[in-house]
Scaffold this motif. Sequence first.
Motif, mmCIF file in Angstrom:
data_model
loop_
_atom_site.group_PDB
_atom_site.id
_atom_site.type_symbol
_atom_site.label_atom_id
_atom_site.label_comp_id
_atom_site.label_asym_id
_atom_site.label_seq_id
_atom_site.Cartn_x
_atom_site.Cartn_y
_atom_site.Cartn_z
ATOM 1 N N SER A 23 29.058 -11.735 44.623
ATOM 2 C CA SER A 23 27.782 -12.413 44.859
ATOM 3 C C SER A 23 27.387 -12.238 46.321
ATOM 4 C CB SER A 23 27.877 -13.890 44.486
ATOM 5 O OG SER A 23 28.831 -14.543 45.273
ATOM 6 N N LYS A 24 26.094 -12.295 46.564
ATOM 7 C CA LYS A 24 25.571 -12.041 47.913
ATOM 8 C C LYS A 24 25.281 -13.314 48.698
ATOM 9 C CE LYS A 24 24.982 -7.496 47.253
ATOM 10 N NZ LYS A 24 26.074 -7.095 46.440
ATOM 11 N N CYS A 25 25.263 -14.475 48.013
ATOM 12 C CA CYS A 25 24.963 -15.718 48.704
ATOM 13 C C CYS A 25 25.471 -16.897 47.876
ATOM 14 C CB CYS A 25 23.457 -15.866 48.951
ATOM 15 S SG CYS A 25 22.472 -16.017 47.452
ATOM 16 N N GLU A 26 25.453 -18.050 48.475
ATOM 17 C CA GLU A 26 25.928 -19.270 47.805
ATOM 18 C C GLU A 26 25.073 -19.596 46.574
ATOM 19 O OE1 GLU A 26 28.638 -22.202 47.154
ATOM 20 O OE2 GLU A 26 28.729 -20.667 48.691
ATOM 21 N N TYR A 27 23.769 -19.388 46.681
ATOM 22 C CA TYR A 27 22.874 -19.645 45.545
ATOM 23 C C TYR A 27 23.285 -18.811 44.333
ATOM 24 C CZ TYR A 27 18.723 -19.690 42.618
ATOM 25 O OH TYR A 27 17.877 -19.796 41.543
ATOM 26 N N GLU A 28 23.560 -17.513 44.553
ATOM 27 C CA GLU A 28 23.954 -16.638 43.454
ATOM 28 C C GLU A 28 25.280 -17.086 42.852
ATOM 29 O OE1 GLU A 28 24.411 -11.914 42.322
ATOM 30 O OE2 GLU A 28 24.352 -12.485 44.432
ATOM 31 N N ARG A 29 26.246 -17.469 43.708
ATOM 32 C CA ARG A 29 27.545 -17.952 43.203
ATOM 33 C C ARG A 29 27.369 -19.206 42.345
ATOM 34 N NH1 ARG A 29 29.132 -15.763 47.912
ATOM 35 N NH2 ARG A 29 28.688 -17.548 49.212
ATOM 36 N N ASN A 30 26.530 -20.136 42.824
ATOM 37 C CA ASN A 30 26.295 -21.368 42.062
ATOM 38 C C ASN A 30 25.609 -21.084 40.734
ATOM 39 O OD1 ASN A 30 27.455 -22.961 44.057
ATOM 40 N ND2 ASN A 30 25.507 -23.379 45.056
ATOM 41 N N LEU A 31 24.615 -20.209 40.755
ATOM 42 C CA LEU A 31 23.908 -19.870 39.524
ATOM 43 C C LEU A 31 24.839 -19.173 38.538
ATOM 44 C CD1 LEU A 31 21.095 -20.120 38.262
ATOM 45 C CD2 LEU A 31 20.596 -17.837 39.162
ATOM 46 N N ALA A 32 25.718 -18.322 39.052
ATOM 47 C CA ALA A 32 26.693 -17.646 38.193
ATOM 48 C C ALA A 32 27.623 -18.658 37.517
ATOM 49 C CB ALA A 32 27.504 -16.637 39.005
ATOM 50 N N GLN A 33 28.040 -19.658 38.259
ATOM 51 C CA GLN A 33 28.898 -20.706 37.670
ATOM 52 C C GLN A 33 28.149 -21.481 36.592
ATOM 53 O OE1 GLN A 33 31.989 -21.182 37.829
ATOM 54 N NE2 GLN A 33 32.599 -20.012 39.615
ATOM 55 N N GLN A 34 26.865 -21.763 36.839
ATOM 56 C CA GLN A 34 26.057 -22.458 35.839
ATOM 57 C C GLN A 34 25.891 -21.607 34.578
ATOM 58 O OE1 GLN A 34 22.300 -23.980 37.395
ATOM 59 N NE2 GLN A 34 23.249 -24.111 39.415
ATOM 60 N N ALA A 35 25.650 -20.312 34.770
ATOM 61 C CA ALA A 35 25.487 -19.408 33.627
ATOM 62 C C ALA A 35 26.786 -19.319 32.827
ATOM 63 C CB ALA A 35 25.056 -18.019 34.107
#
Length: 103
Positions: A23-35
Amino acid sequence: MRLLGGGVPFKSEVDAPEMGSRSKCEYERNLAQQAKARLKELLLAGVPWIDDSGSRDRTSSDRPLINIYLNDGREVGQVLISEGLAKRWNPKQRIDWCRSQVL
């Protein structure tokens, strides 16, 4: 596995955010966890039907290309897209999850 989306063989239509070091940023990591959590929830809601195209993606991981359908007939990738946890994949456009976040 790579979700094909929409029952279209040989063409992935689902792009989900990357996890961990990819992931490139914290937002992407968080969204990936949600998905990931939502996918798990959908799969645990009943016995899904898996349609294996018989093909593999062209990455070094050689993942099978599949579609997963829920008991109600919805395709999992399309559910994730409709809930904002994935986007339609376009081979000519790279999704920048960090720029696409809602501020």
